[in-house]
Design a protein around this motif. Structure first.
Motif, PDB file in Angstrom:
ATOM      1  N   ARG A 133       0.815  -1.212   0.000  1.00  0.00           N
ATOM      2  CA  ARG A 133       0.000   0.000   0.000  1.00  0.00           C
ATOM      3  C   ARG A 133       0.853   1.270   0.000  1.00  0.00           C
ATOM      4  O   ARG A 133       1.926   1.310   0.551  1.00  0.00           O
ATOM      5  N   ASP A 134       0.296   2.292  -0.630  1.00  0.00           N
ATOM      6  CA  ASP A 134       0.908   3.609  -0.694  1.00  0.00           C
ATOM      7  C   ASP A 134      -0.135   4.588  -0.167  1.00  0.00           C
ATOM      8  O   ASP A 134      -1.259   4.643  -0.681  1.00  0.00           O
ATOM      9  N   THR A 141      -4.383   3.436  14.524  1.00  0.00           N
ATOM     10  CA  THR A 141      -3.698   2.386  13.778  1.00  0.00           C
ATOM     11  C   THR A 141      -2.803   1.586  14.701  1.00  0.00           C
ATOM     12  O   THR A 141      -2.371   2.087  15.752  1.00  0.00           O
ATOM     13  N   ASN A 142      -2.493   0.369  14.291  1.00  0.00           N
ATOM     14  CA  ASN A 142      -1.447  -0.438  14.927  1.00  0.00           C
ATOM     15  C   ASN A 142      -0.241  -0.570  14.003  1.00  0.00           C
ATOM     16  O   ASN A 142       0.729  -1.241  14.351  1.00  0.00           O
ATOM     17  N   ASN A 143      -0.329   0.045  12.823  1.00  0.00           N
ATOM     18  CA  ASN A 143       0.644  -0.170  11.761  1.00  0.00           C
ATOM     19  C   ASN A 143       1.656   0.975  11.708  1.00  0.00           C
ATOM     20  O   ASN A 143       1.308   2.090  11.292  1.00  0.00           O
ATOM     21  N   PRO A 144       2.904   0.747  12.083  1.00  0.00           N
ATOM     22  CA  PRO A 144       3.900   1.822  12.043  1.00  0.00           C
ATOM     23  C   PRO A 144       4.190   2.318  10.638  1.00  0.00           C
ATOM     24  O   PRO A 144       4.668   3.438  10.457  1.00  0.00           O
ATOM     25  N   GLU A 145       3.892   1.497   9.619  1.00  0.00           N
ATOM     26  CA  GLU A 145       4.096   1.923   8.232  1.00  0.00           C
ATOM     27  C   GLU A 145       3.208   3.123   7.899  1.00  0.00           C
ATOM     28  O   GLU A 145       3.639   4.056   7.212  1.00  0.00           O
ATOM     29  N   LYS A 146       1.968   3.115   8.385  1.00  0.00           N
ATOM     30  CA  LYS A 146       1.071   4.249   8.151  1.00  0.00           C
ATOM     31  C   LYS A 146       1.607   5.503   8.830  1.00  0.00           C
ATOM     32  O   LYS A 146       1.610   6.592   8.237  1.00  0.00           O
ATOM     33  N   VAL A 147       2.043   5.355  10.063  1.00  0.00           N
ATOM     34  CA  VAL A 147       2.586   6.501  10.795  1.00  0.00           C
ATOM     35  C   VAL A 147       3.787   7.079  10.056  1.00  0.00           C
ATOM     36  O   VAL A 147       3.886   8.296   9.845  1.00  0.00           O
ATOM     37  N   GLY A 148       4.697   6.207   9.640  1.00  0.00           N
ATOM     38  CA  GLY A 148       5.905   6.658   8.965  1.00  0.00           C
ATOM     39  C   GLY A 148       5.626   7.313   7.632  1.00  0.00           C
ATOM     40  O   GLY A 148       6.208   8.357   7.307  1.00  0.00           O
ATOM     41  N   THR A 200       6.284  11.296   6.564  1.00  0.00           N
ATOM     42  CA  THR A 200       7.106  11.628   5.395  1.00  0.00           C
ATOM     43  C   THR A 200       6.344  12.501   4.413  1.00  0.00           C
ATOM     44  O   THR A 200       6.926  13.356   3.737  1.00  0.00           O
ATOM     45  N   LEU A 201       5.028  12.313   4.364  1.00  0.00           N
ATOM     46  CA  LEU A 201       4.188  13.045   3.420  1.00  0.00           C
ATOM     47  C   LEU A 201       3.692  14.376   3.972  1.00  0.00           C
ATOM     48  O   LEU A 201       2.875  15.046   3.349  1.00  0.00           O
ATOM     49  N   GLY A 202       4.154  14.754   5.145  1.00  0.00           N
ATOM     50  CA  GLY A 202       3.825  16.060   5.684  1.00  0.00           C
ATOM     51  C   GLY A 202       2.583  16.123   6.546  1.00  0.00           C
ATOM     52  O   GLY A 202       2.123  17.212   6.889  1.00  0.00           O
ATOM     53  N   ILE A 203       2.035  14.956   6.918  1.00  0.00           N
ATOM     54  CA  ILE A 203       0.909  14.911   7.851  1.00  0.00           C
ATOM     55  C   ILE A 203       1.465  14.529   9.218  1.00  0.00           C
ATOM     56  O   ILE A 203       1.963  13.418   9.403  1.00  0.00           O
ATOM     57  N   ALA A 204       1.415  15.441  10.161  1.00  0.00           N
ATOM     58  CA  ALA A 204       1.993  15.193  11.487  1.00  0.00           C
ATOM     59  C   ALA A 204       1.079  14.265  12.276  1.00  0.00           C
ATOM     60  O   ALA A 204      -0.105  14.569  12.470  1.00  0.00           O
ATOM     61  N   VAL A 205       1.626  13.127  12.711  1.00  0.00           N
ATOM     62  CA  VAL A 205       0.884  12.194  13.561  1.00  0.00           C
ATOM     63  C   VAL A 205       1.250  12.522  15.002  1.00  0.00           C
ATOM     64  O   VAL A 205       2.308  12.140  15.491  1.00  0.00           O
ATOM     65  N   GLU A 206       0.373  13.263  15.672  1.00  0.00           N
ATOM     66  CA  GLU A 206       0.689  13.746  17.014  1.00  0.00           C
ATOM     67  C   GLU A 206       0.366  12.721  18.090  1.00  0.00           C
ATOM     68  O   GLU A 206       0.804  12.864  19.231  1.00  0.00           O
ATOM     69  N   ASP A 207      -0.396  11.704  17.743  1.00  0.00           N
ATOM     70  CA  ASP A 207      -0.685  10.637  18.691  1.00  0.00           C
ATOM     71  C   ASP A 207      -1.103   9.417  17.890  1.00  0.00           C
ATOM     72  O   ASP A 207      -1.660   9.544  16.791  1.00  0.00           O
TER      73      ASP A 207
END
Length: 228
Positions: free
Chosen positions: A141-142, A162-169, A173-180
């Motif tokens: 997935r992308d 999410t439980n998936n660190p790939e989504k967070v990462g 990288t794409l400029g969406i800050a995951v604050e939690d």
């Protein structure tokens, strides 16, 4: 690699829809070809008039389509319960968004190939080795289109379910800050236990505390830390 221009999506349609007793804004994103034909890619479901007084970013769930889990209620995966729990949380938050990825069935391999993978799993493969046997990566997935959709909605900071660190990462990288990161779990059944174990231990999915363990002994598992 797909360029930013190629992944950028347009709003195709948007309208308020009732979800239970809550009115939410449903927006369809996709592409319009030179011939005027529309290709639908993503549906977002956004709370209307979200609360902003606290400055807390919206809670968000990026969910890949799963016909077997979301529609049929199959217990071979945890997708259906995750979707229901996420939607309930979003509605209750009064400040959230569901990003539903229409074209990411089977972690990006499509429904037919996902069912082929199921057949291999019935013969002894796990969810990762089945994908590899079919010539696909474990995770295909992308999430660039998801990030584009969030920006269309004016969102650049999220609390991500999410439980998936790939989504967070990828989002970071794409400029969406995951604050939690808000974990989604507790949906184990006798039918999905092995599948979830592989996701947790081999694909690095996280528990409520952000911990994970390597799947020792699996041919694709990395050696434990400190091993030569």
């Amino acid at each position: 690699m797909t360029t930013s221009d190629e992944t950028s999506v347009a709003r195709l349609a948007s309208a308020p829809v009732p979800v239970g007793s809550t009115l939410m804004q449903l927006t369809v994103f996709g592409h319009v070809g030179a011939d005027g034909q529309e290709t639908e890619e993503v549906v977002t479901l956004r709370t209307i008039a979200p609360r902003r007084e606290s400055g807390t970013p919206p809670i968000a769930r990026i969910h890949s389509a799963c016909f077997t889990g979301d529609v049929l209620g199959s217990e071979k995966c945890d997708c259906g319960p995750q979707l229901s729990a996420a939607l309930e949380t979003i509605v209750q938050s009064h400040n959230g968004v569901l990003v539903y990825m229409l074209r990411q069935e089977g972690r990006g391999i499509g429904l037919a190939n996902k069912i082929r993978a199921y057949a291999l799993q019935a013969a002894g493969h796990d969810t990762i080795s089945a994908n590899l046997a079919l010539g696909f990566p474990a995770e295909g997935r992308d999430f660039r289109i998801a990030a584009d959709c969030l920006r269309h909605l004016g969102i650049n900071r999220v609390r991500l379910m999410t439980n998936n660190p790939e989504k967070v990462g990828q989002l970071a990288t794409l400029g969406i800050a995951v604050e939690d990161r808000v974990p989604l779990g507790g949906f184990r059944t006798p039918f999905n236990e092995a599948y979830l174990e592989v996701k947790d231990r081999l694909m690095g999915h996280l528990d409520a505390l952000g911990a994970t363990r390597p799947l020792l002994g699996h041919p694709l598992a990395a050696p434990p830390r400190g091993a030569s």
